[in-house]
Design a protein around this motif. Sequence first.
Motif, PDB file in Angstrom:
ATOM      1  N   THR A 150       0.839  -1.201   0.000  1.00 45.69           N
ATOM      2  CA  THR A 150       0.000   0.000   0.000  1.00 45.69           C
ATOM      3  C   THR A 150       0.871   1.248   0.000  1.00 45.69           C
ATOM      4  O   THR A 150       0.644   2.178  -0.793  1.00 45.69           O
ATOM      5  CB  THR A 150      -0.917   0.011   1.244  1.00 45.69           C
ATOM      6  OG1 THR A 150      -1.750  -1.148   1.194  1.00 45.69           O
ATOM      7  CG2 THR A 150      -1.764   1.260   1.296  1.00 45.69           C
ATOM      8  N   ASN A 196      -2.235  -9.179  -9.601  1.00 43.50           N
ATOM      9  CA  ASN A 196      -3.550  -9.168  -8.966  1.00 43.50           C
ATOM     10  C   ASN A 196      -3.495  -8.598  -7.557  1.00 43.50           C
ATOM     11  O   ASN A 196      -4.444  -7.950  -7.107  1.00 43.50           O
ATOM     12  CB  ASN A 196      -4.163 -10.569  -8.958  1.00 43.50           C
ATOM     13  CG  ASN A 196      -4.650 -10.971 -10.335  1.00 43.50           C
ATOM     14  OD1 ASN A 196      -4.940 -10.122 -11.176  1.00 43.50           O
ATOM     15  ND2 ASN A 196      -4.727 -12.264 -10.580  1.00 43.50           N
ATOM     16  N   ALA A 197      -2.397  -8.816  -6.851  1.00 41.73           N
ATOM     17  CA  ALA A 197      -2.237  -8.221  -5.517  1.00 41.73           C
ATOM     18  C   ALA A 197      -2.209  -6.698  -5.634  1.00 41.73           C
ATOM     19  O   ALA A 197      -2.811  -5.993  -4.818  1.00 41.73           O
ATOM     20  CB  ALA A 197      -0.957  -8.728  -4.852  1.00 41.73           C
ATOM     21  N   ARG A 224      -3.634  -4.988  -8.093  1.00 45.48           N
ATOM     22  CA  ARG A 224      -5.008  -4.602  -8.461  1.00 45.48           C
ATOM     23  C   ARG A 224      -5.908  -4.552  -7.228  1.00 45.48           C
ATOM     24  O   ARG A 224      -6.685  -3.616  -7.050  1.00 45.48           O
ATOM     25  CB  ARG A 224      -5.589  -5.585  -9.473  1.00 45.48           C
ATOM     26  CG  ARG A 224      -5.136  -5.346 -10.867  1.00 45.48           C
ATOM     27  CD  ARG A 224      -5.968  -6.158 -11.876  1.00 45.48           C
ATOM     28  NE  ARG A 224      -5.442  -5.924 -13.194  1.00 45.48           N
ATOM     29  CZ  ARG A 224      -4.659  -6.752 -13.866  1.00 45.48           C
ATOM     30  NH1 ARG A 224      -4.329  -7.914 -13.335  1.00 45.48           N
ATOM     31  NH2 ARG A 224      -4.212  -6.431 -15.052  1.00 45.48           N
ATOM     32  N   SER A 225      -5.809  -5.581  -6.387  1.00 52.19           N
ATOM     33  CA  SER A 225      -6.639  -5.626  -5.177  1.00 52.19           C
ATOM     34  C   SER A 225      -6.322  -4.459  -4.254  1.00 52.19           C
ATOM     35  O   SER A 225      -7.223  -3.836  -3.689  1.00 52.19           O
ATOM     36  CB  SER A 225      -6.412  -6.941  -4.428  1.00 52.19           C
ATOM     37  OG  SER A 225      -6.835  -8.020  -5.205  1.00 52.19           O
ATOM     38  N   THR A 226      -5.037  -4.175  -4.110  1.00 55.37           N
ATOM     39  CA  THR A 226      -4.643  -3.059  -3.250  1.00 55.37           C
ATOM     40  C   THR A 226      -5.139  -1.751  -3.832  1.00 55.37           C
ATOM     41  O   THR A 226      -5.625  -0.867  -3.098  1.00 55.37           O
ATOM     42  CB  THR A 226      -3.112  -3.040  -3.068  1.00 55.37           C
ATOM     43  OG1 THR A 226      -2.701  -4.298  -2.528  1.00 55.37           O
ATOM     44  CG2 THR A 226      -2.681  -1.928  -2.128  1.00 55.37           C
ATOM     45  N   ASP A 236      -7.807  -1.343  -5.646  1.00 58.60           N
ATOM     46  CA  ASP A 236      -9.249  -1.294  -5.391  1.00 58.60           C
ATOM     47  C   ASP A 236      -9.554  -0.886  -3.957  1.00 58.60           C
ATOM     48  O   ASP A 236     -10.486  -0.116  -3.696  1.00 58.60           O
ATOM     49  CB  ASP A 236      -9.905  -2.635  -5.717  1.00 58.60           C
ATOM     50  CG  ASP A 236      -9.986  -2.896  -7.216  1.00 58.60           C
ATOM     51  OD1 ASP A 236      -9.919  -1.912  -8.006  1.00 58.60           O
ATOM     52  OD2 ASP A 236     -10.099  -4.066  -7.614  1.00 58.60           O
ATOM     53  N   ARG A 237      -8.765  -1.391  -3.010  1.00 58.40           N
ATOM     54  CA  ARG A 237      -8.958  -0.981  -1.612  1.00 58.40           C
ATOM     55  C   ARG A 237      -8.641   0.506  -1.430  1.00 58.40           C
ATOM     56  O   ARG A 237      -9.323   1.210  -0.684  1.00 58.40           O
ATOM     57  CB  ARG A 237      -8.087  -1.831  -0.678  1.00 58.40           C
ATOM     58  CG  ARG A 237      -8.660  -3.208  -0.424  1.00 58.40           C
ATOM     59  CD  ARG A 237      -7.980  -3.893   0.741  1.00 58.40           C
ATOM     60  NE  ARG A 237      -6.554  -4.097   0.552  1.00 58.40           N
ATOM     61  CZ  ARG A 237      -6.012  -5.099  -0.112  1.00 58.40           C
ATOM     62  NH1 ARG A 237      -6.774  -6.018  -0.649  1.00 58.40           N
ATOM     63  NH2 ARG A 237      -4.705  -5.211  -0.226  1.00 58.40           N
ATOM     64  N   ARG A 293     -10.398   6.161  -9.296  1.00 57.25           N
ATOM     65  CA  ARG A 293     -10.520   5.443 -10.556  1.00 57.25           C
ATOM     66  C   ARG A 293     -10.759   6.476 -11.647  1.00 57.25           C
ATOM     67  O   ARG A 293     -11.669   7.286 -11.558  1.00 57.25           O
ATOM     68  CB  ARG A 293     -11.667   4.445 -10.489  1.00 57.25           C
ATOM     69  CG  ARG A 293     -11.636   3.419 -11.581  1.00 57.25           C
ATOM     70  CD  ARG A 293     -12.744   2.386 -11.436  1.00 57.25           C
ATOM     71  NE  ARG A 293     -12.756   1.695 -10.156  1.00 57.25           N
ATOM     72  CZ  ARG A 293     -12.021   0.641  -9.857  1.00 57.25           C
ATOM     73  NH1 ARG A 293     -11.192   0.159 -10.747  1.00 57.25           N
ATOM     74  NH2 ARG A 293     -12.111   0.068  -8.687  1.00 57.25           N
TER      75      ARG A 293
END
Length: 175
Positions: A113, A147-148, A150-152, A154-155, A164
């Motif tokens: 992050t 993907n990690a 991407r997920s971060t 999104d959070r 976004r």
Amino acid sequence: MVPVTSTARNIAITAESLQEDLTRLEVQKQALERELAAVTAHLGSVQRALSALQALMPEAVSVGAPSSVEPTPAPRVTPVDDTTESADETTASPGHTDSGDDADHAKTYGKLTEQILEYFAQAGDVDVRARDVASALGRDTDSGSINAVRSTLDRLVGSSRVRRAGRGLYRAAKS
């Protein structure tokens, strides 16, 4: 004969390219060292749990290795002296107690992050894709790492720390 200015320009371009490679490889090395530290911590906790369970089981019922086999101690990973780390990157999550190998994991909690937020601080007001962020952080080696990221992202969008900008595009949140 090649003009001197053309040769000097080629040397400068090569040096710049090598410097970019060096930076990318250093980030990738740090990511791999963090991943190794996490795997090592998990290995140690699994070995301790297995050892404790084997101690509780009678000799005749023991499954797996004979009771005379001692679990191999988890190797210690020496942290890299990284002067670019901020104090926030090495703090544990709230409510997390530091004990033994859990402290190693706690020190890396939130590191991705912080790296992403630092990337956006440097990127300025431009739209970027998750794959570009992953590449800049040296985390584009496999789909799981991307993907990690991407997920971060999104959070971070959910917490309004990144916004976004379109489908698959992200931009630093306005302060």
